[in-house]
Design an enzyme around this catalytic site. Structure first.
Site, short mmCIF file in Angstrom:
data_model
loop_
_atom_site.label_atom_id
_atom_site.label_comp_id
_atom_site.label_asym_id
_atom_site.label_seq_id
_atom_site.Cartn_x
_atom_site.Cartn_y
_atom_site.Cartn_z
CB CYS A 118 -0.95 0.01 1.21
SG CYS A 118 -2.28 -1.19 1.09
CE1 TYR A 147 -1.57 -1.54 7.45
CE2 TYR A 147 -1.42 -1.85 5.07
CZ TYR A 147 -1.13 -2.26 6.35
OH TYR A 147 -0.40 -3.41 6.55
CE LYS A 198 -17.34 -10.84 -1.75
NZ LYS A 198 -16.98 -9.69 -2.64
#
Length: 241
Positions: A118, A147, A198
């Site tokens: 990130c 973050y 999912k």
């Protein structure tokens, strides 16, 4: 030689503790903010402590008689979590600052910091045909807003402590680490586990939501390879991210 693992109650920290136990039994202190019974993995062979490392006194306790530090402690999760919990994620800077300050005072031999993908410039990540990010692509700085900024700033603090106090540091930028025992629900899971969940919950002939436009690419790192990379980095003389 005494090892301290910060964030030992998390996914990567739990596996790192187990991995180090193969070579260094009875010489590991494992610390996490969560109660020990809530850790992903906990071993009776190590000293397990529940401490909030954002508190300076807790850091003093954790660093007592320690030689090597692995700092994986942070409030983080998948993109869904870090996008909606920016303030909480940025407060992890307190952990890093405390550990560095008292680590120098206590003469830590070697210090590993787990950074993140990130930190990379977001503009470079808008092109799905990008061939891959390099370490230098973190600058000019435009990391994830929260973050990512905390991780990039903390990298700079670690590098400053190396320059000013000769602290022996290692910095690894983790990219979507996954594997057994990883988070798979609750909002902190990464995309491989989220998509598996999912699919398993999907009704027959149903569909699942996958974030993005369908052209995006992601890099993933299996936990065994992550641990091998950390070990290689710690055993090297390289002190840049």
């Amino acid at each position: 030689m005494k090892y301290l693992i910060c964030g030992a109650g998390g996914f990567i920290g739990g596996w790192l503790t187990k991995d180090l136990l193969k070579m260094r039994p009875d010489s590991i202190r494992a610390v996490d903010i969560k109660p020990v019974e809530s850790w992903y993995q906990a071993s009776d062979q190590v000293e397990n402590l529940s401490l909030d490392l954002r508190d300076s006194n807790a850091c003093k306790i954790a660093l007592r008689d320690v030689d090597f530090v692995f700092n994986l402690a942070a409030d983080m999760g998948g993109m869904g979590f870090i996008e909606t919990h920016k303030a909480e994620c940025m407060l992890s800077v307190l952990i890093n600052s405390n550990l560095l300050h008292y680590g120098v005072e206590k003469g830590i031999s070697r210090f590993f910091f787990s950074s993140s993908a990130c930190v990379y410039n977001q503009a470079l990540q808008k092109n799905s045909g990008h061939t891959g990010l390099r370490e230098q692509d973190a600058y000019p700085a435009d990391p994830e807003d929260g973050y990512g900024w905390e991780k990039l700033f903390s990298e700079r603090v670690f590098l400053a402590y190396h320059r000013n106090y000769n602290l022996n540091i290692r910095i690894g930028r983790f990219h979507n680490v996954f594997g057994p025992m990883g988070t798979w629900k609750g909002g902190k899971e990464k995309s491989p586990a989220a998509m598996c969940r999912k699919v398993s919950e999907c009704e027959d002939n149903g569909s699942i939501e996958v974030w993005g436009d369908g052209q995006q690419t992601r890099s993933y790192l299996f936990i065994d390879e992550c641990l091998e990379a950390v070990e290689r980095l710690m055993n090297s003389d390289f002190m840049e991210p």
